[in-house]
Design a protein around this motif. Structure first.
Motif, PDB file in Angstrom:
ATOM      1  N   ASP A 193       0.586  -0.949   0.084  1.00 41.85           N
ATOM      2  CA  ASP A 193      -0.121  -0.231  -0.360  1.00 41.85           C
ATOM      3  C   ASP A 193       0.746   1.039   0.322  1.00 41.85           C
ATOM      4  N   VAL A 194       0.071   2.406  -0.463  1.00 34.40           N
ATOM      5  CA  VAL A 194       0.427   3.220  -0.536  1.00 34.40           C
ATOM      6  C   VAL A 194       0.165   4.351   0.664  1.00 34.40           C
ATOM      7  N   ASP A 195       1.249   4.958   0.993  1.00 37.46           N
ATOM      8  CA  ASP A 195       1.173   5.843   1.718  1.00 37.46           C
ATOM      9  C   ASP A 195       0.065   6.971   1.903  1.00 37.46           C
ATOM     10  N   GLY A 196      -1.242   7.166   2.952  1.00 34.00           N
ATOM     11  CA  GLY A 196      -2.256   8.022   2.776  1.00 34.00           C
ATOM     12  C   GLY A 196      -2.991   6.849   1.557  1.00 34.00           C
ATOM     13  N   ARG A 197      -3.863   7.709   0.953  1.00 29.84           N
ATOM     14  CA  ARG A 197      -5.019   7.482   0.644  1.00 29.84           C
ATOM     15  C   ARG A 197      -4.293   7.235  -0.647  1.00 29.84           C
ATOM     16  N   PRO A 198      -4.808   6.137  -1.372  1.00 29.14           N
ATOM     17  CA  PRO A 198      -4.243   5.863  -2.896  1.00 29.14           C
ATOM     18  C   PRO A 198      -5.387   6.514  -3.679  1.00 29.14           C
ATOM     19  N   SER A 199      -4.889   6.228  -5.742  1.00 25.19           N
ATOM     20  CA  SER A 199      -5.974   7.125  -6.679  1.00 25.19           C
ATOM     21  C   SER A 199      -6.184   5.975  -7.117  1.00 25.19           C
ATOM     22  N   GLY A 200      -6.008   4.868  -6.155  1.00 30.52           N
ATOM     23  CA  GLY A 200      -5.977   3.779  -7.339  1.00 30.52           C
ATOM     24  C   GLY A 200      -6.069   1.918  -6.791  1.00 30.52           C
ATOM     25  N   VAL A 201      -5.554   0.762  -6.994  1.00 35.37           N
ATOM     26  CA  VAL A 201      -6.052  -0.138  -7.057  1.00 35.37           C
ATOM     27  C   VAL A 201      -5.304  -1.079  -7.924  1.00 35.37           C
ATOM     28  N   VAL A 202      -4.147  -1.524  -8.237  1.00 41.80           N
ATOM     29  CA  VAL A 202      -3.614  -2.515  -8.552  1.00 41.80           C
ATOM     30  C   VAL A 202      -3.916  -4.018  -8.271  1.00 41.80           C
ATOM     31  N   LEU A 203      -5.039  -4.711  -8.686  1.00 43.63           N
ATOM     32  CA  LEU A 203      -5.437  -6.416  -7.986  1.00 43.63           C
ATOM     33  C   LEU A 203      -4.574  -6.729  -9.326  1.00 43.63           C
ATOM     34  N   VAL A 259     -11.714  -4.968  -1.020  1.00 44.77           N
ATOM     35  CA  VAL A 259     -10.567  -3.377  -1.362  1.00 44.77           C
ATOM     36  C   VAL A 259     -12.109  -2.570  -0.911  1.00 44.77           C
ATOM     37  N   ARG A 260     -13.373  -2.251  -1.485  1.00 48.80           N
ATOM     38  CA  ARG A 260     -14.075  -1.720  -1.236  1.00 48.80           C
ATOM     39  C   ARG A 260     -14.456  -1.067   0.248  1.00 48.80           C
ATOM     40  N   ARG A 261     -14.484  -2.275   1.384  1.00 49.94           N
ATOM     41  CA  ARG A 261     -13.796  -2.709   2.634  1.00 49.94           C
ATOM     42  C   ARG A 261     -12.756  -2.250   2.821  1.00 49.94           C
ATOM     43  N   GLU A 262     -11.780  -2.154   2.872  1.00 47.81           N
ATOM     44  CA  GLU A 262     -10.749  -1.701   3.242  1.00 47.81           C
ATOM     45  C   GLU A 262     -10.519  -0.483   2.754  1.00 47.81           C
ATOM     46  N   LEU A 263     -11.256   0.133   1.620  1.00 47.73           N
ATOM     47  CA  LEU A 263     -11.106   1.688   1.382  1.00 47.73           C
ATOM     48  C   LEU A 263     -12.190   2.636   0.227  1.00 47.73           C
ATOM     49  N   GLY A 264     -13.020   2.139   0.602  1.00 49.03           N
ATOM     50  CA  GLY A 264     -14.207   2.264   0.067  1.00 49.03           C
ATOM     51  C   GLY A 264     -14.234   2.775  -1.226  1.00 49.03           C
ATOM     52  N   GLU A 265     -14.920   3.400  -1.992  1.00 45.88           N
ATOM     53  CA  GLU A 265     -14.748   3.673  -3.582  1.00 45.88           C
ATOM     54  C   GLU A 265     -13.839   3.873  -4.372  1.00 45.88           C
ATOM     55  N   LEU A 266     -13.378   3.471  -4.944  1.00 42.38           N
ATOM     56  CA  LEU A 266     -11.925   3.844  -5.672  1.00 42.38           C
ATOM     57  C   LEU A 266     -11.635   2.508  -6.947  1.00 42.38           C
ATOM     58  N   PRO A 267     -11.061   3.197  -8.240  1.00 43.10           N
ATOM     59  CA  PRO A 267     -10.920   2.407  -8.803  1.00 43.10           C
ATOM     60  C   PRO A 267      -9.941   1.268  -9.231  1.00 43.10           C
TER      61      PRO A 267
END
Length: 213
Positions: free
Chosen positions: A10-20, A92-100
């Protein structure tokens, strides 16, 4: 049977998105997957090489480990890795919310990515030496981005079938690309830097395009 599992960078802070990342497997196989799995280790090795670059681009990187080794279409509906991938998207949604989310899949992992690409969080699919048989449905890619890379020396999956799949997906997808990796085989031992560059550049591009919508 072990539960599906996620390895995270993970990045520090909120990411712009996730690569799964979705690893490969076999057409059939009910053997449980653990960290000794060659397919999982191959994607884990790639994650260790591209994770920092994706993090610098603002994306967190998560690697899914399936429960079972095989696709198992003859004994499971949906095929075995599909529920695991949907579980990971829910995580991803549970941990980070709505991210691409961009799905980065190798071989069977790319087929799994296509199968779940209609999930609302998915921005696009990056497919490496994908297993995309003739007549594989393309409807899940409606409005999504697709980039596929395949080597001409692949004896496990078919570059020609991938080209044909990308051509058909062009009728529904937001964008499509087929990238010829030249004389590279299925397991990406040759042109490692090229595979890694493709994975990083297309994943970040799809996240950026989503942000600009």
């Amino acid at each position: 049977m072990p539960a599906p599992a996620l390895t995270r960078r993970d990045v520090d802070g909120r990411p712009s998105g996730v690569v799964l990342m979705l690893h490969g497997g076999k057409a059939d196989g009910l053997t449980p997957i653990d960290e000794r799995s060659t397919s999982w280790r191959r994607s884990s090795w790639m994650m260790s090489h591209i994770g920092a670059r994706l993090n610098r681009g603002g994306a967190s990187v998560w690697l899914l480990r399936y429960q079972l080794r095989g696709w198992n279409a003859m004994v499971a509906s949906p095929p075995s890795p599909v529920p695991d991938a949907l579980w990971a998207l829910d995580e991803v949604r549970r941990e980070l919310g709505e991210l691409p989310v961009v799905l980065l899949g190798h071989s069977m992992g790319a087929r799994t990515a296509v199968a779940v690409a209609d999930d609302p969080s998915v921005a696009g699919v990056v497919a490496l030496a994908p297993w995309l048989p003739a007549k594989e449905p393309v409807g899940t890619l409606a409005g999504k981005h697709l980039a596929a890379a395949h080597g001409s020396s692949d004896k496990i999956t078919s570059a020609k079938q991938t080209q044909e799949f990308v051509r058909r997906a062009g009728s529904v997808a937001a964008s499509t690309e087929f990238h010829d990796m030249g004389r590279a085989g299925h397991y990406m031992f040759r042109r490692i830097g090229g595979w890694n560059d493709f994975a990083v550049s297309r994943s970040l591009a799809f996240l950026q395009q989503h942000a600009e919508r």
